[in-house]
Scaffold this motif. Structure first.
Motif, PDB file in Angstrom:
ATOM      1  N   ASN A  40     -25.931  -0.044 -16.659  1.00  0.00           N
ATOM      2  CA  ASN A  40     -26.986   0.926 -16.339  1.00  0.00           C
ATOM      3  C   ASN A  40     -26.569   2.311 -16.815  1.00  0.00           C
ATOM      4  O   ASN A  40     -25.535   2.832 -16.390  1.00  0.00           O
ATOM      5  N   GLU A 327     -28.286   9.063  -7.736  1.00  0.00           N
ATOM      6  CA  GLU A 327     -27.276   8.018  -7.631  1.00  0.00           C
ATOM      7  C   GLU A 327     -26.241   8.101  -8.755  1.00  0.00           C
ATOM      8  O   GLU A 327     -25.211   7.426  -8.721  1.00  0.00           O
ATOM      9  N   ALA A 328     -26.512   8.949  -9.754  1.00  0.00           N
ATOM     10  CA  ALA A 328     -25.538   9.119 -10.832  1.00  0.00           C
ATOM     11  C   ALA A 328     -24.450  10.120 -10.465  1.00  0.00           C
ATOM     12  O   ALA A 328     -23.448  10.241 -11.178  1.00  0.00           O
ATOM     13  N   HIS A 330     -21.407  11.434  -8.157  1.00  0.00           N
ATOM     14  CA  HIS A 330     -20.353  10.916  -7.286  1.00  0.00           C
ATOM     15  C   HIS A 330     -19.579  12.084  -6.682  1.00  0.00           C
ATOM     16  O   HIS A 330     -19.678  13.223  -7.157  1.00  0.00           O
ATOM     17  N   LEU A 375     -25.083   5.406 -14.902  1.00  0.00           N
ATOM     18  CA  LEU A 375     -25.988   5.554 -13.767  1.00  0.00           C
ATOM     19  C   LEU A 375     -25.363   5.055 -12.484  1.00  0.00           C
ATOM     20  O   LEU A 375     -25.291   5.768 -11.484  1.00  0.00           O
ATOM     21  N   LYS A 376     -24.888   3.818 -12.485  1.00  0.00           N
ATOM     22  CA  LYS A 376     -24.344   3.247 -11.254  1.00  0.00           C
ATOM     23  C   LYS A 376     -23.336   2.168 -11.642  1.00  0.00           C
ATOM     24  O   LYS A 376     -23.705   1.023 -11.905  1.00  0.00           O
ATOM     25  N   ASN A 378     -20.592  -0.812 -11.509  1.00  0.00           N
ATOM     26  CA  ASN A 378     -20.409  -1.963 -10.611  1.00  0.00           C
ATOM     27  C   ASN A 378     -18.998  -2.013 -10.039  1.00  0.00           C
ATOM     28  O   ASN A 378     -18.754  -2.665  -9.030  1.00  0.00           O
TER      29      ASN A 378
END
Length: 420
Positions: A40, A327-328, A330, A375-376, A378
């Motif tokens: 993503n 959500e991108a 952190h 983006l996110k 895993n």
């Protein structure tokens, strides 16, 4: 024998594969360990971010005017309007008479009677003076003159010359004529005032100071005797305590309601700093507000009082700013994002945040518009890791595959298997 050979070959290949996996994963600075599968990603976009308050409201008149009546000083006659009547500034609302006017009238009439009495006394006095003056001759004095007249002349009639006595009479008559004229003017002024009071006594009319609609009439004559609401409509609602921290007078609003497809536009016109109800620990305080609606022309259908609306208050808005999905972003000690470089690395970039709303985060300092970001992820990502992306089979071409060397084919195949 051939079957056993195949089983042995598969077993050996599996052992070798597992061994290589373990080795590569445990080896420090391993290329495989630092390779991230990126499924993503998204580009930093130039976007508009709008922070809002979502609440509800109701259509209500902007203003309400109350008309009061003093029953102690006035006598009410009749109402000239009914509830629901549309009125304009200057429209007659009700009639009454005033007890103060009756007292003023009595005082003026008494003053007029006194002035007329003085005029009559002056006329009688002037008559006496003219009568005495007519009897005056050059050879004899005035006989039997009143002491009051003689006193007013301020001369001795027995010793003064005839010419001096005549002059004294003429001066006194002139003086009395002036006084009479002054009193006549006073009577005229009093008559004018009495005439005005007479007209007012017939019916004093209270008029409206503004356009509007008669909301309520109190036939018991309790104040306010009449309530008038303006024809201009607004939106009334309530802010929560949290919303009050963001809301300010002048903020733009948008409202939608079931009776219209077109949204209403306007701004916050008033916010009450005191709660709608007495403050309590048992429930959340609500603060009333009023939003003004911008007129949209004569063709717009009139708004129905009491209509419920869904209200959006725009508390902050920035247009054309770099933004990424929230959500991108952190967090450690500072906010950061992962940028995908053209050389195939995932690099950590610290950012300075701006406005956050609608699932978007403004970037004041950091990657620029058009940069590709992760983006996110895993899995946990190490800074400056290599990255790979899933195969997009529709873009795979046999001609490109044939250009790889045997070593590259094995390397990329192994990396793909290990990453999975």
């Amino acid at each position: 024998m051939s079957g056993k050979w195949k089983i042995t070959a598969v077993s050996i290949a599996s052992i070798v594969l597992i061994t290589v996996n373990i080795y590569l994963l445990e080896k420090k600075e391993s290329k495989v360990e630092r390779t991230v599968l990126v499924e993503n990603w998204i580009k930093v976009k130039k976007d508009t971010i709008t922070d809002t308050i979502q609440t509800n409201g109701v259509i209500k008149p902007v203003e309400e005017y109350d008309i009061y009546f003093d029953t102690k000083k006035n006598d009410f006659k009749k109402f000239l309007v009914k509830e629901g009547d549309a009125i304009t500034a200057g429209s007659s609302l009700f009639e009454y008479t005033t007890t103060e006017l009756d007292a003023q009238k009595a005082d003026l009439e008494a003053e007029k009677t006194a002035a007329e009495g003085e005029i009559a006394g002056i006329e009688e006095y002037i008559g006496k003076l003219r009568s005495y003056q007519a009897t005056l001759t050059s050879d004899s004095g005035i006989a039997g003159i009143d002491e009051s007249v003689e006193k007013n002349l301020s001369i001795d009639l027995t010793t003064s010359s005839t010419d001096l006595i005549k002059s004294s009479f003429e001066q006194e008559i002139y003086k009395q004529e002036l006084e009479k004229n002054s009193l006549n003017e006073k009577v005229k002024m009093l008559d004018a005032k009495l005439s005005s009071i007479e007209e007012q006594s017939n019916a004093i009319v209270t008029t409206s100071e503004a356009d509007g609609v008669v909301k309520n009439i109190n036939k018991n004559l309790n104040n306010p005797i009449i309530s008038i609401v303006s024809i201009n409509m607004g939106i009334a609602g309530e802010f929560s305590e949290e919303e009050m921290k963001k809301a300010k007078v002048g903020m733009t609003i948008k409202a939608s309601y079931s009776d219209s497809i077109k949204a209403l536009k306007g701004s916050i016109g008033r916010i009450h700093s005191y709660p709608a109800e007495e403050p309590s620990l048992k429930k959340e305080n609500k603060f009333p507000f009023q939003a003004l609606i911008e007129p949209e022309g004569e063709e717009t259908e009139p708004l129905l009082v009491g209509s419920k609306v869904d209200l959006t208050v725009i508390t902050n808005e920035k247009a054309g700013v770099p933004s990424v999905p929230i959500e991108a972003v952190h967090y450690q000690k500072q906010p950061y994002i992962y940028k995908l470089t053209k050389k195939g690395y995932v690099d950590k970039h610290y950012i300075k945040k701006g406005l956050k709303a609608e699932g978007k985060q403004e970037i004041i300092e950091g990657p620029s518009v058009g940069d590709v970001i992760l983006l996110k992820p895993n899995v946990a990502v190490k800074n400056h890791s290599n990255f790979i992306t899933p195969i997009e089979f529709e873009k795979v071409k046999v001609a490109t595959y044939k250009k790889f060397t045997s070593r590259e084919k094995v390397r990329y195949l192994l990396l793909g298997i290990l990453e999975k």
